[in-house]
Design a protein around this motif. Structure first.
Motif, PDB file in Angstrom:
ATOM      1  N   ARG A  24       0.835  -1.207   0.000  1.00  0.00           N
ATOM      2  CA  ARG A  24       0.000   0.000   0.000  1.00  0.00           C
ATOM      3  C   ARG A  24       0.868   1.254   0.000  1.00  0.00           C
ATOM      4  NH1 ARG A  24      -4.104   1.093  -2.246  1.00  0.00           N
ATOM      5  NH2 ARG A  24      -5.032  -0.797  -1.437  1.00  0.00           N
ATOM      6  N   ALA A  25       2.015   1.192   0.641  1.00  0.00           N
ATOM      7  CA  ALA A  25       2.900   2.356   0.656  1.00  0.00           C
ATOM      8  C   ALA A  25       3.487   2.631  -0.723  1.00  0.00           C
ATOM      9  CB  ALA A  25       4.014   2.152   1.671  1.00  0.00           C
ATOM     10  N   ILE A  26       3.673   1.588  -1.521  1.00  0.00           N
ATOM     11  CA  ILE A  26       4.247   1.763  -2.849  1.00  0.00           C
ATOM     12  C   ILE A  26       3.172   2.028  -3.895  1.00  0.00           C
ATOM     13  CG2 ILE A  26       5.525   0.579  -4.677  1.00  0.00           C
ATOM     14  CD1 ILE A  26       7.058  -0.875  -2.444  1.00  0.00           C
ATOM     15  N   LYS A  27       2.070   1.296  -3.847  1.00  0.00           N
ATOM     16  CA  LYS A  27       1.058   1.349  -4.890  1.00  0.00           C
ATOM     17  C   LYS A  27      -0.187   2.135  -4.502  1.00  0.00           C
ATOM     18  CE  LYS A  27       1.781  -1.474  -8.253  1.00  0.00           C
ATOM     19  NZ  LYS A  27       2.039  -1.072  -9.606  1.00  0.00           N
ATOM     20  N   GLY A  28      -0.160   2.870  -3.396  1.00  0.00           N
ATOM     21  CA  GLY A  28      -1.353   3.604  -2.972  1.00  0.00           C
ATOM     22  C   GLY A  28      -1.889   4.484  -4.080  1.00  0.00           C
ATOM     23  N   MET A  63      -1.567  10.140  -2.743  1.00  0.00           N
ATOM     24  CA  MET A  63      -0.463  10.458  -1.848  1.00  0.00           C
ATOM     25  C   MET A  63      -0.874  10.294  -0.380  1.00  0.00           C
ATOM     26  SD  MET A  63       2.600  11.210  -1.427  1.00  0.00           S
ATOM     27  CE  MET A  63       3.639  12.223  -2.392  1.00  0.00           C
ATOM     28  N   GLN A  64      -2.121  10.601  -0.066  1.00  0.00           N
ATOM     29  CA  GLN A  64      -2.589  10.460   1.309  1.00  0.00           C
ATOM     30  C   GLN A  64      -2.575   8.998   1.747  1.00  0.00           C
ATOM     31  OE1 GLN A  64      -4.312  12.327  -0.981  1.00  0.00           O
ATOM     32  NE2 GLN A  64      -3.648  14.317  -0.214  1.00  0.00           N
ATOM     33  N   ASP A  65      -2.916   8.095   0.834  1.00  0.00           N
ATOM     34  CA  ASP A  65      -2.844   6.672   1.160  1.00  0.00           C
ATOM     35  C   ASP A  65      -1.408   6.250   1.453  1.00  0.00           C
ATOM     36  OD1 ASP A  65      -5.566   6.184   0.877  1.00  0.00           O
ATOM     37  OD2 ASP A  65      -5.383   5.790  -1.274  1.00  0.00           O
ATOM     38  N   ARG A  66      -0.482   6.770   0.690  1.00  0.00           N
ATOM     39  CA  ARG A  66       0.926   6.431   0.902  1.00  0.00           C
ATOM     40  C   ARG A  66       1.436   6.984   2.227  1.00  0.00           C
ATOM     41  NH1 ARG A  66       1.521   7.916  -5.006  1.00  0.00           N
ATOM     42  NH2 ARG A  66       1.417   5.897  -6.038  1.00  0.00           N
ATOM     43  N   VAL A  67       1.059   8.212   2.560  1.00  0.00           N
ATOM     44  CA  VAL A  67       1.485   8.811   3.832  1.00  0.00           C
ATOM     45  C   VAL A  67       0.925   8.017   4.996  1.00  0.00           C
ATOM     46  CG1 VAL A  67       1.272  10.856   5.297  1.00  0.00           C
ATOM     47  CG2 VAL A  67       1.819  11.118   2.887  1.00  0.00           C
ATOM     48  N   LEU A  68      -0.338   7.646   4.911  1.00  0.00           N
ATOM     49  CA  LEU A  68      -0.958   6.863   5.973  1.00  0.00           C
ATOM     50  C   LEU A  68      -0.293   5.496   6.096  1.00  0.00           C
ATOM     51  CD1 LEU A  68      -3.189   6.790   8.086  1.00  0.00           C
ATOM     52  CD2 LEU A  68      -4.685   5.843   6.346  1.00  0.00           C
ATOM     53  N   ALA A  69       0.041   4.865   4.975  1.00  0.00           N
ATOM     54  CA  ALA A  69       0.696   3.561   5.008  1.00  0.00           C
ATOM     55  C   ALA A  69       2.084   3.656   5.636  1.00  0.00           C
ATOM     56  CB  ALA A  69       0.791   2.981   3.607  1.00  0.00           C
ATOM     57  N   VAL A  70       2.814   4.711   5.323  1.00  0.00           N
ATOM     58  CA  VAL A  70       4.139   4.893   5.923  1.00  0.00           C
ATOM     59  C   VAL A  70       4.014   5.128   7.423  1.00  0.00           C
ATOM     60  CG1 VAL A  70       6.140   6.433   5.991  1.00  0.00           C
ATOM     61  CG2 VAL A  70       5.244   5.660   3.805  1.00  0.00           C
ATOM     62  N   ASN A  71       3.000   5.874   7.839  1.00  0.00           N
ATOM     63  CA  ASN A  71       2.778   6.105   9.261  1.00  0.00           C
ATOM     64  C   ASN A  71       2.431   4.803   9.975  1.00  0.00           C
ATOM     65  OD1 ASN A  71       2.394   7.292  11.717  1.00  0.00           O
ATOM     66  ND2 ASN A  71       0.464   8.264  11.187  1.00  0.00           N
ATOM     67  N   VAL A  72       1.589   3.993   9.374  1.00  0.00           N
ATOM     68  CA  VAL A  72       1.228   2.709   9.979  1.00  0.00           C
ATOM     69  C   VAL A  72       2.436   1.767  10.005  1.00  0.00           C
ATOM     70  CG1 VAL A  72      -0.238   0.672   9.723  1.00  0.00           C
ATOM     71  CG2 VAL A  72      -1.200   2.927   9.397  1.00  0.00           C
ATOM     72  N   LEU A  73       3.271   1.809   8.968  1.00  0.00           N
ATOM     73  CA  LEU A  73       4.496   1.011   8.988  1.00  0.00           C
ATOM     74  C   LEU A  73       5.415   1.430  10.136  1.00  0.00           C
ATOM     75  CD1 LEU A  73       5.441   0.694   5.228  1.00  0.00           C
ATOM     76  CD2 LEU A  73       5.133  -1.177   6.829  1.00  0.00           C
TER      77      LEU A  73
END
Length: 91
Positions: free
Chosen positions: A25-29, A32-42
């Motif tokens: 999800r961080a790569i293919k979100g 951009m908001q999906d990617r930021v949220l995925a990085v935060n969850v990671l």
């Protein structure tokens, strides 16, 4: 090692597998908001993994690293969010 240590290490292994799945999800979100949220969850997931390793391996210094990583994760998420808002990334 006791049974409780094995449970902590097993839970840490499960969180590692979940982190690898979340990396997609961080790569293919789609946004951009999906990617930021995925990085935060990671980052949060990494803090949990470090805390479980501290308990499972009886190494309290892992908790120090987890605390520092949590603070850095928060600051990086705020910086990325500020950057995307300034670029007009928020619809």
């Amino acid at each position: 090692m006791s049974l409780l240590s094995d449970v902590f290490l097993g839970a840490a292994a499960i969180f590692v597998v979940l982190a690898i799945a979340l990396l997609y999800r961080a790569i293919k979100g789609p946004t951009m908001q999906d990617r930021v949220l995925a990085v935060n969850v990671l980052g949060t997931n990494t803090v949990v993994i470090l805390a479980l390793l501290a308990a499972g391996l009886d190494q309290p210094w892992f908790l120090d690293i987890a605390l520092i990583y949590a603070l850095l994760n928060f600051l990086v998420t705020i910086a990325i969010s500020k950057f995307t808002v300034e670029r007009g990334g928020i619809i």
